[in-house]
Design a protein around this motif. Structure first.
Motif, PDB file in Angstrom:
ATOM      1  N   MET A   1       0.705  -1.171   0.039  1.00 57.42           N
ATOM      2  CA  MET A   1      -0.141   0.167  -0.091  1.00 57.42           C
ATOM      3  C   MET A   1       0.928   1.271  -0.023  1.00 57.42           C
ATOM      4  O   MET A   1       0.394   2.061  -0.630  1.00 57.42           O
ATOM      5  N   THR A   2       2.123   1.120   0.713  1.00 55.13           N
ATOM      6  CA  THR A   2       3.137   2.271   0.479  1.00 55.13           C
ATOM      7  C   THR A   2       3.272   2.543  -0.836  1.00 55.13           C
ATOM      8  O   THR A   2       3.614   3.710  -1.445  1.00 55.13           O
ATOM      9  N   GLY A   3       3.751   1.485  -1.418  1.00 54.04           N
ATOM     10  CA  GLY A   3       4.193   1.623  -3.104  1.00 54.04           C
ATOM     11  C   GLY A   3       3.113   2.164  -3.598  1.00 54.04           C
ATOM     12  O   GLY A   3       3.533   3.117  -4.701  1.00 54.04           O
ATOM     13  N   LEU A   4       1.991   1.928  -3.578  1.00 53.30           N
ATOM     14  CA  LEU A   4       0.744   2.250  -4.181  1.00 53.30           C
ATOM     15  C   LEU A   4       0.503   3.716  -3.827  1.00 53.30           C
ATOM     16  O   LEU A   4       0.416   4.619  -5.041  1.00 53.30           O
ATOM     17  N   ALA A   5       0.626   4.292  -2.778  1.00 53.57           N
ATOM     18  CA  ALA A   5       0.390   5.423  -2.278  1.00 53.57           C
ATOM     19  C   ALA A   5       1.609   6.448  -2.999  1.00 53.57           C
ATOM     20  O   ALA A   5       1.282   7.612  -3.706  1.00 53.57           O
ATOM     21  N   LEU A   6       2.938   6.015  -3.223  1.00 56.26           N
ATOM     22  CA  LEU A   6       3.735   6.803  -3.780  1.00 56.26           C
ATOM     23  C   LEU A   6       3.474   6.788  -5.123  1.00 56.26           C
ATOM     24  O   LEU A   6       4.175   7.709  -5.910  1.00 56.26           O
ATOM     25  N   GLY A   7       3.289   5.629  -5.993  1.00 56.01           N
ATOM     26  CA  GLY A   7       2.977   5.532  -7.299  1.00 56.01           C
ATOM     27  C   GLY A   7       1.922   6.466  -7.621  1.00 56.01           C
ATOM     28  O   GLY A   7       2.137   7.253  -8.616  1.00 56.01           O
ATOM     29  N   VAL A   8       0.626   6.844  -6.788  1.00 55.43           N
ATOM     30  CA  VAL A   8      -0.242   7.620  -7.154  1.00 55.43           C
ATOM     31  C   VAL A   8       0.147   9.347  -6.989  1.00 55.43           C
ATOM     32  O   VAL A   8       0.093  10.052  -7.719  1.00 55.43           O
ATOM     33  N   ALA A   9       1.177   9.263  -5.894  1.00 52.21           N
ATOM     34  CA  ALA A   9       1.694  10.602  -5.713  1.00 52.21           C
ATOM     35  C   ALA A   9       2.782  10.976  -7.046  1.00 52.21           C
ATOM     36  O   ALA A   9       2.593  12.215  -7.291  1.00 52.21           O
ATOM     37  N   ALA A  10       3.338  10.252  -7.499  1.00 57.72           N
ATOM     38  CA  ALA A  10       4.061  10.289  -8.531  1.00 57.72           C
ATOM     39  C   ALA A  10       3.327  10.712  -9.700  1.00 57.72           C
ATOM     40  O   ALA A  10       3.500  11.508 -10.311  1.00 57.72           O
ATOM     41  N   ALA A  11       1.979  10.172  -9.861  1.00 60.21           N
ATOM     42  CA  ALA A  11       1.330  10.596 -10.733  1.00 60.21           C
ATOM     43  C   ALA A  11       0.613  11.987 -10.775  1.00 60.21           C
ATOM     44  O   ALA A  11       0.653  12.798 -11.667  1.00 60.21           O
ATOM     45  N   VAL A  12       0.281  12.423  -9.346  1.00 62.50           N
ATOM     46  CA  VAL A  12      -0.137  13.690  -9.172  1.00 62.50           C
ATOM     47  C   VAL A  12       1.090  14.610  -9.444  1.00 62.50           C
ATOM     48  O   VAL A  12       0.698  15.763 -10.208  1.00 62.50           O
ATOM     49  N   ALA A  13       2.285  14.221  -9.242  1.00 61.60           N
ATOM     50  CA  ALA A  13       3.226  15.255  -9.502  1.00 61.60           C
ATOM     51  C   ALA A  13       3.361  15.673 -10.854  1.00 61.60           C
ATOM     52  O   ALA A  13       3.669  16.670 -11.464  1.00 61.60           O
ATOM     53  N   ALA A  14       3.383  14.388 -11.762  1.00 62.34           N
ATOM     54  CA  ALA A  14       3.469  14.622 -13.275  1.00 62.34           C
ATOM     55  C   ALA A  14       2.369  15.395 -13.645  1.00 62.34           C
ATOM     56  O   ALA A  14       2.761  16.149 -14.730  1.00 62.34           O
TER      57      ALA A  14
ATOM     58  N   LEU B   1       1.062  17.738 -12.291  1.00 62.60           N
ATOM     59  CA  LEU B   1       1.479  19.304 -12.095  1.00 62.60           C
ATOM     60  C   LEU B   1       2.658  19.611 -12.684  1.00 62.60           C
ATOM     61  O   LEU B   1       3.029  20.872 -12.490  1.00 62.60           O
ATOM     62  N   GLN B   2       3.456  18.897 -13.564  1.00 58.71           N
ATOM     63  CA  GLN B   2       4.519  19.131 -14.285  1.00 58.71           C
ATOM     64  C   GLN B   2       5.753  19.191 -13.302  1.00 58.71           C
ATOM     65  O   GLN B   2       6.675  19.960 -13.702  1.00 58.71           O
ATOM     66  N   TRP B   3       5.457  18.630 -12.217  1.00 50.97           N
ATOM     67  CA  TRP B   3       6.838  18.348 -11.329  1.00 50.97           C
ATOM     68  C   TRP B   3       7.759  17.062 -11.631  1.00 50.97           C
ATOM     69  O   TRP B   3       7.514  16.050 -11.001  1.00 50.97           O
ATOM     70  N   TRP B   4       8.238  17.131 -12.828  1.00 49.11           N
ATOM     71  CA  TRP B   4       8.799  16.065 -13.544  1.00 49.11           C
ATOM     72  C   TRP B   4       9.810  15.336 -12.747  1.00 49.11           C
ATOM     73  O   TRP B   4       9.911  14.130 -12.454  1.00 49.11           O
ATOM     74  N   TRP B   5      10.700  16.136 -11.902  1.00 50.96           N
ATOM     75  CA  TRP B   5      11.560  15.369 -11.179  1.00 50.96           C
ATOM     76  C   TRP B   5      11.295  14.814  -9.965  1.00 50.96           C
ATOM     77  O   TRP B   5      11.763  13.480  -9.656  1.00 50.96           O
ATOM     78  N   ALA B   6      10.140  15.538  -9.228  1.00 48.93           N
ATOM     79  CA  ALA B   6       9.636  14.885  -8.025  1.00 48.93           C
ATOM     80  C   ALA B   6       8.976  13.583  -8.553  1.00 48.93           C
ATOM     81  O   ALA B   6       8.874  12.768  -7.699  1.00 48.93           O
ATOM     82  N   ALA B   7       8.198  13.661  -9.654  1.00 48.90           N
ATOM     83  CA  ALA B   7       7.559  12.480 -10.015  1.00 48.90           C
ATOM     84  C   ALA B   7       8.467  11.259 -10.451  1.00 48.90           C
ATOM     85  O   ALA B   7       8.188  10.228 -10.123  1.00 48.90           O
ATOM     86  N   LEU B   8       9.634  11.571 -11.088  1.00 45.74           N
ATOM     87  CA  LEU B   8      10.678  10.588 -11.395  1.00 45.74           C
ATOM     88  C   LEU B   8      11.002   9.915  -9.929  1.00 45.74           C
ATOM     89  O   LEU B   8      11.207   8.663  -9.861  1.00 45.74           O
ATOM     90  N   ALA B   9      11.489  10.819  -8.720  1.00 50.87           N
ATOM     91  CA  ALA B   9      11.915  10.300  -7.694  1.00 50.87           C
ATOM     92  C   ALA B   9      10.635   9.414  -7.165  1.00 50.87           C
ATOM     93  O   ALA B   9      10.909   8.314  -6.619  1.00 50.87           O
ATOM     94  N   LEU B  10       9.430   9.836  -6.815  1.00 55.25           N
ATOM     95  CA  LEU B  10       8.500   9.305  -6.265  1.00 55.25           C
ATOM     96  C   LEU B  10       8.169   7.948  -7.128  1.00 55.25           C
ATOM     97  O   LEU B  10       7.950   6.874  -6.286  1.00 55.25           O
ATOM     98  N   TRP B  11       8.263   7.940  -8.245  1.00 54.48           N
ATOM     99  CA  TRP B  11       7.998   6.651  -9.099  1.00 54.48           C
ATOM    100  C   TRP B  11       9.130   5.409  -8.906  1.00 54.48           C
ATOM    101  O   TRP B  11       8.813   4.567  -8.409  1.00 54.48           O
ATOM    102  N   LEU B  12      10.220   5.943  -8.848  1.00 54.99           N
ATOM    103  CA  LEU B  12      11.335   5.072  -8.554  1.00 54.99           C
ATOM    104  C   LEU B  12      11.268   4.396  -7.031  1.00 54.99           C
ATOM    105  O   LEU B  12      11.626   3.330  -7.048  1.00 54.99           O
ATOM    106  N   VAL B  13      11.019   5.386  -6.134  1.00 57.58           N
ATOM    107  CA  VAL B  13      11.059   4.709  -4.877  1.00 57.58           C
ATOM    108  C   VAL B  13       9.856   3.833  -4.601  1.00 57.58           C
ATOM    109  O   VAL B  13       9.804   2.770  -4.086  1.00 57.58           O
ATOM    110  N   SER B  14       8.488   4.322  -5.365  1.00 53.54           N
ATOM    111  CA  SER B  14       7.415   3.395  -5.238  1.00 53.54           C
ATOM    112  C   SER B  14       7.904   2.039  -5.996  1.00 53.54           C
ATOM    113  O   SER B  14       7.311   1.068  -5.095  1.00 53.54           O
TER     114      SER B  14
END
Length: 208
Positions: free
Chosen positions: A33-46, A48-61
């Protein structure tokens, strides 16, 4: 194609990290569920065009997601609570939710200013994706464990509010009233999403 060799390379470091995470208050399902939450957060960041944050969240997820099975196997090998069919179901469903969410997030962020043309239908696609994953994963595991649901269909289908008949009706309404297609799509996406959540919960409980 690359999964098998990559798993072989990463097996030892992943197992080592799983041993570090082997604490009473950390569970494989919690990691899922933590991985899922981080993956969804990556989607939200993307979106919002926060591309580097999205990349980091996605890889950690994805790293977190890779650890849930390792922790479950470690505990099973030690004679403790380990892998379960319910956990496997939850894991694959969470994976597809994260994948679909990031597709939506990237689409919104990468086409800013044009999303009004297609976003309602993309929501429908996202809802279909989650919904299909939930009942297909349940059907596969239920078949393997002898817990099938026989209602005359080839798959063990977890019926909920959005099924085949409703799908035919809604698609027909799009053809009949194309000028209302976008609002219909928003409502339909919400109904399919509710059905997907219901199937996820029902499938997990049925396989426990």
């Amino acid at each position: 194609m690359l999964d098998r060799p990559l798993r072989a390379v990463l097996a030892r470091p992943v197992d080592a990290i799983a041993r570090v995470l082997d604490r009473r208050w950390i569970s494989p399902n919690g990691l899922t569920m933590t991985g899922l939450a981080l993956g969804v957060a990556a989607a939200v960041a993307a979106g919002l065009q926060w591309w580097w944050a999205a990349l980091a969240l996605w890889l950690v997820s994805r790293v977190v997601d890779g650890l849930d099975g390792a922790l479950a196997r470690l505990r099973k090998a030690d004679g403790r609570a380990g892998e379960s069919e319910a956990g496997g179901f939850l894991d694959i469903t969470a994976d597809f939710v994260a994948y679909g969410a990031t597709v939506v997030g990237v689409a919104v962020g990468a086409t800013a200013g044009f999303a009004a043309l297609w976003w309602p239908f993309l929501l429908v696609l996202f809802a279909y994706y989650i919904n299909g994953t939930a009942f297909l994963a349940f059907s596969s595991i239920a078949e393997r464990t002898g817990r099938t649901i026989d209602d005359g269909r080839s798959l063990s289908f977890l019926g909920r509010i959005a099924e085949g008949t409703e799908t035919i009706v809604v698609h027909s309404l799009w053809f009949i009233m194309p000028f209302w297609a976008a609002p219909i799509a928003v409502v339909w996406a919400a109904l399919v999403a509710v059905s997907a959540v219901q199937r996820m919960i029902a499938g997990y409980r049925a396989l426990r």
